[in-house]
Design an enzyme around this catalytic site. Structure first.
Site, short mmCIF file in Angstrom:
data_model
loop_
_atom_site.label_atom_id
_atom_site.label_comp_id
_atom_site.label_asym_id
_atom_site.label_seq_id
_atom_site.Cartn_x
_atom_site.Cartn_y
_atom_site.Cartn_z
N ASP A 1 8.41 -2.75 11.92
CA ASP A 1 9.52 -2.08 12.60
C ASP A 1 10.70 -3.03 12.77
O ASP A 1 11.85 -2.65 12.56
CB ASP A 1 9.07 -1.55 13.96
CG ASP A 1 7.82 -0.70 13.86
OD1 ASP A 1 7.75 0.14 12.94
OD2 ASP A 1 6.90 -0.88 14.69
N PRO B 1 -1.20 -17.85 10.11
CA PRO B 1 -2.58 -17.41 10.39
C PRO B 1 -2.70 -16.68 11.72
O PRO B 1 -3.28 -17.19 12.70
CB PRO B 1 -3.36 -18.73 10.39
CG PRO B 1 -2.36 -19.76 10.79
CD PRO B 1 -1.04 -19.31 10.22
N ALA B 2 -2.13 -15.48 11.77
CA ALA B 2 -2.18 -14.66 12.97
C ALA B 2 -1.82 -13.24 12.58
O ALA B 2 -1.24 -13.00 11.51
CB ALA B 2 -1.22 -15.19 14.03
N PHE C 1 0.82 -1.20 0.00
CA PHE C 1 0.00 0.00 0.00
C PHE C 1 0.86 1.26 0.00
O PHE C 1 0.57 2.23 -0.70
CB PHE C 1 -0.92 -0.01 1.23
CG PHE C 1 -1.73 1.24 1.40
CD1 PHE C 1 -2.82 1.52 0.59
CD2 PHE C 1 -1.39 2.16 2.39
CE1 PHE C 1 -3.57 2.68 0.76
CE2 PHE C 1 -2.12 3.32 2.57
CZ PHE C 1 -3.21 3.58 1.75
#
Length: 333
Positions: free
Chosen positions: A253, A245-246, A178
């Site tokens: 950072d 999956p978390a 993005f």
């Protein structure tokens, strides 16, 4: 009443009229072989985001690190509540002037992460200029934290400042998908799009661009690009990253800190540096998810604080499991 035991004063030396300016600044006189980093990022008392994610790993990799906390919060903003303070541009400049007044402003690297206001970001531009007056070889590693998954985390007017002012000064940029779309005005739906976006940023200034995460055709990729010399095509590559999956906080950072650390150790081999950084980060995340599961918590149900201290060996000596695949064709603008 008996006097305190004499042993209580062992090792304590008191000075009268001591001129501290006569003492050498060891971090400059005897610098670490890796470098000295000024890290301007957020800080939380509890948890690992911003400087809390970046300083410790860089120290483990052998760097002197001086943190300036752009904000100081009790915890990250994903919790139901948070309290704390925000540093403004004048506060930042006061700290820089204090360092300068004591000849403490020599750095090999500047690292910046989340910045929440235009005024603060413009002050950072002044910091870059001041640091390069002292060390023209200063490397500026910028994580342009703007947002993710189609949403801005910062005021919209920061985007143009990053695009027009910050990008030309940066040595390395580490945007996500993005963010690089915001910086280049280009939509990324393919690997070719990603490489062309990297080229646009090279043309503006940075020699190294790493898109830390990009979703293409169901795959999660890191895409890197290193333009080693003017007029030459950049060396470009990808690393396929396994999906866990978390949802974790502080990973961007940590990733930028690892990329700074390893790319400075291997300045001409961004592929290898990225392999080490990705492998280290994945080991941290896998340990974090496993530890939450051991505690009886479903890692998919909330954001997770990374297990940084418990992953020291994975940071210092990562086992490289994820290899870079070079692009043979060059996508030059």
């Amino acid at each position: 009443m008996n006097p305190p035991p004499k042993t209580a004063l062992i090792g304590v030396v008191r000075f009268k009229n001591c001129n501290l300016s006569s003492a050498p600044i060891l971090s400059i006189t005897l610098p670490s072989k890796t470098g000295r980093v000024l890290s301007i990022q957020s800080h939380t008392v509890q948890g690992y985001v911003g400087n809390k994610s970046a300083v410790f790993p860089l120290q483990l990799l052998g760097y002197d690190v001086d943190p300036i906390n752009s904000v100081q919060f009790s915890n990250h903003t994903g919790y139901p509540t948070f309290k704390g303070q925000v540093l403004d541009g004048q506060h930042l400049w006061d700290l820089i002037e204090g360092l300068a007044a004591n000849n403490l402003l020599y750095y090999t690297h500047l690292l910046t992460g989340y910045i929440g206001s235009v005024s603060f970001l413009k002050t950072v531009l002044g910091v870059v200029e001041k640091l390069r007056l002292i060390n023209p070889e200063l490397l500026y590693v910028c994580d342009p934290v703007l947002g993710d998954e189609g949403k801005l985390y910062v005021p919209e007017d920061l985007v143009s400042v990053y695009r027009e002012k910050v990008v030309p000064l940066a040595s390395m940029l580490t945007p996500n998908q993005f963010e690089i779309e915001q910086l280049t005005g280009s939509r990324i739906v393919s690997e070719k799009d990603s490489l062309e976006a990297c080229n646009k940023l090279h043309a503006a200034g940075p020699q190294k661009v790493i898109i830390t995460s990009v979703q293409i055709e169901g795959n999660l990729l890191l895409i890197g690009s290193h333009k080693k010399a003017k007029g030459q095509s950049p060396e470009q590559f990808k690393i396929v990253i396994p999906k866990i999956p978390a949802y974790f906080t502080g990973t961007g950072d940590l990733m930028t800190a690892l990329l700074l650390g390893w790319s400075n150790k291997y300045p001409d081999d961004l592929d290898k540096s990225s392999e080490l950084a990705v492998s280290s980060l994945q080991a941290v995340l896998q340990r974090t998810a496993a530890d939450y599961q051991k505690a009886g918590f479903d890692p998919r149900s909330s954001s997770l604080e990374i297990r940084l201290v418990q992953s020291q060996e994975d940071i210092k000596n990562p086992l490289v499991k994820y290899k870079a695949e070079k692009y043979v064709r060059r996508f030059d603008p």
